[in-house]
Design a protein around this motif. Structure first.
Motif, PDB file in Angstrom:
ATOM      1  N   UNK A 151       0.854  -1.070   0.033  1.00 36.07           N
ATOM      2  CA  UNK A 151      -0.043   0.165   0.125  1.00 36.07           C
ATOM      3  C   UNK A 151       1.038   1.238   0.118  1.00 36.07           C
ATOM      4  N   UNK A 152       0.638   2.206  -0.966  1.00 38.89           N
ATOM      5  CA  UNK A 152       1.126   3.396  -1.097  1.00 38.89           C
ATOM      6  C   UNK A 152       2.601   3.385  -1.667  1.00 38.89           C
ATOM      7  N   UNK A 155       7.344   3.198   3.058  1.00 36.41           N
ATOM      8  CA  UNK A 155       6.357   3.793   2.068  1.00 36.41           C
ATOM      9  C   UNK A 155       5.057   4.390   2.635  1.00 36.41           C
ATOM     10  N   UNK A 156       4.763   3.983   3.938  1.00 35.00           N
ATOM     11  CA  UNK A 156       3.377   4.447   4.637  1.00 35.00           C
ATOM     12  C   UNK A 156       3.467   6.021   4.687  1.00 35.00           C
ATOM     13  N   UNK A 157       2.304   6.498   4.234  1.00 36.67           N
ATOM     14  CA  UNK A 157       2.400   8.188   3.899  1.00 36.67           C
ATOM     15  C   UNK A 157       2.353   8.660   5.554  1.00 36.67           C
ATOM     16  N   UNK A 158       2.652   9.868   5.489  1.00 34.51           N
ATOM     17  CA  UNK A 158       2.798  10.522   6.817  1.00 34.51           C
ATOM     18  C   UNK A 158       2.858  12.117   6.541  1.00 34.51           C
ATOM     19  N   UNK A 159       3.050  12.806   7.547  1.00 34.10           N
ATOM     20  CA  UNK A 159       3.352  14.355   7.348  1.00 34.10           C
ATOM     21  C   UNK A 159       4.789  14.392   7.179  1.00 34.10           C
ATOM     22  N   UNK A 160       5.798  13.557   7.453  1.00 36.20           N
ATOM     23  CA  UNK A 160       7.339  13.672   6.746  1.00 36.20           C
ATOM     24  C   UNK A 160       7.622  12.552   5.990  1.00 36.20           C
ATOM     25  N   UNK A 161       8.619  12.740   5.251  1.00 34.45           N
ATOM     26  CA  UNK A 161       8.839  11.476   4.597  1.00 34.45           C
ATOM     27  C   UNK A 161      10.248  10.841   5.158  1.00 34.45           C
ATOM     28  N   UNK A 162       9.500   9.970   6.044  1.00 33.30           N
ATOM     29  CA  UNK A 162      10.400   9.271   7.182  1.00 33.30           C
ATOM     30  C   UNK A 162      11.618   8.465   6.437  1.00 33.30           C
ATOM     31  N   UNK A 163      11.361   8.021   5.146  1.00 36.80           N
ATOM     32  CA  UNK A 163      12.348   7.098   4.662  1.00 36.80           C
ATOM     33  C   UNK A 163      13.593   8.063   4.065  1.00 36.80           C
ATOM     34  N   UNK A 164      13.330   9.221   3.683  1.00 41.83           N
ATOM     35  CA  UNK A 164      14.195  10.153   3.345  1.00 41.83           C
ATOM     36  C   UNK A 164      15.095  10.651   4.274  1.00 41.83           C
TER      37      UNK A 164
END
Length: 297
Positions: A15-16, A228-237
């Motif tokens: 998902x996402x 890849x889970x969406x959120x306020x911040x791009x945690x992966x980056x």
């Protein structure tokens, strides 16, 4: 063994994930599946998919802030009774203050920390903290009677000016033996350190021009569902920059520039690209498959 394109399709089923990747196809898609798996192994011999070259020049040494300042710390630890430690095992404040005077670190000014801390302990001075932890894990420093002393192995490297092997030892320890999640505030567990060999190869082919952490994380890392889970911040980056890009910058393998945000003048966006040292220091022996478009947008 699952071919890389099937692995990529399985990631897109998360998902996402499609939104996270956008139009970017990972660089590692072009790797032969056996090479992909081989890059997950620790570089322990000269015949692996990834090799760390200890043959550095004096100019190469100057490119690595970690190496330059590790030499300063090790030499200080070799004198007298060594470097005094606190009860918690950190370097004493007097030692920290001395290292802050002697260290040369990109983007660091001693006066800048005084506005944040009345006193500066070792963890407050990240360059020193990172180098001390790495050198201790590498067996270059050891505790002795309440102080930190240089080990015979480190003494031999310094006395013979074998700075290339010293950089190789510190790099290997930092990227494979340390838990770099400590320096990324525990965000997303230890990701993507388990795939660091894949990440390094992908950077070798993708980071030839200035790129943002957002784009490099998608080009070079194998994501998880949490990434890849969406959120306020791009945690992966954020995690990718903290655990991969920033340490590689500290080791002189990447260079960094900053751009002012067009919407917030006090916000900067970092850009990274590999330095000439990257390709001299890291050697790869991998097979490439016929896969068009990998590593491009």
């Amino acid at each position: 063994m699952v071919p890389n394109n099937k692995l990529f399709k399985s990631l897109l089923d998360l998902p996402d994930a499609a939104e996270w990747f956008g139009v970017v196809e990972p660089a590692w898609l072009s790797l032969d599946p056996r090479s992909l798996e081989a890059l997950r192994e620790e570089p322990l011999n000269r015949h692996g998919a990834l090799r760390i070259s200890p043959d550095l020049t004096e100019a190469d040494v100057e490119m690595s802030p970690v190496l330059r300042n590790a030499i300063i710390l090790l030499e200080a630890a070799s004198k007298g009774n060594g470097l005094k430690l606190t009860a918690t095992g950190n370097l004493a404040r007097a030692v920290v203050d001395d290292m802050r005077d002697r260290f040369e670190w990109p983007g660091y000014e001693k006066a800048s920390t005084l506005g944040f801390y009345k006193v500066v302990n070792e963890p407050d001075f990240m360059p020193l903290h990172f180098i001390r932890i790495t050198a201790a894990h590498a067996g270059l420093l050891r505790r002795r009677k309440g102080a930190l002393a240089m080990t015979p192995a480190a003494r031999e490297l310094l006395s013979q000016r074998r700075f290339g092997p010293l950089q190789a030892i510190l790099f290997h320890t930092a990227l494979w033996r340390l838990d770099l999640s400590y320096f990324g505030r525990g965000l997303l567990g230890s990701w993507p350190q388990g795939d660091i060999g894949i990440v390094l190869w992908s950077l070798a082919v993708a980071a030839w021009a200035w790129q943002t952490p957002e784009r490099l994380s998608r080009l070079c890392a194998v994501p998880t569902a949490e990434v890849v889970e969406p959120g306020i911040w791009d945690r992966g980056s954020l995690a990718f920059e903290a655990r991969v890009l920033r340490p590689l910058f500290w080791f002189g393998l990447l260079e960094r520039s900053a751009e002012k945000s067009q919407t917030h003048e006090w916000v900067e966006t970092h850009l990274y690209r590999k330095t000439p040292l990257f390709d001299r220091f890291l050697k790869f022996d991998v097979e490439i498959t016929a896969c068009s478009g990998a590593g491009s947008a």
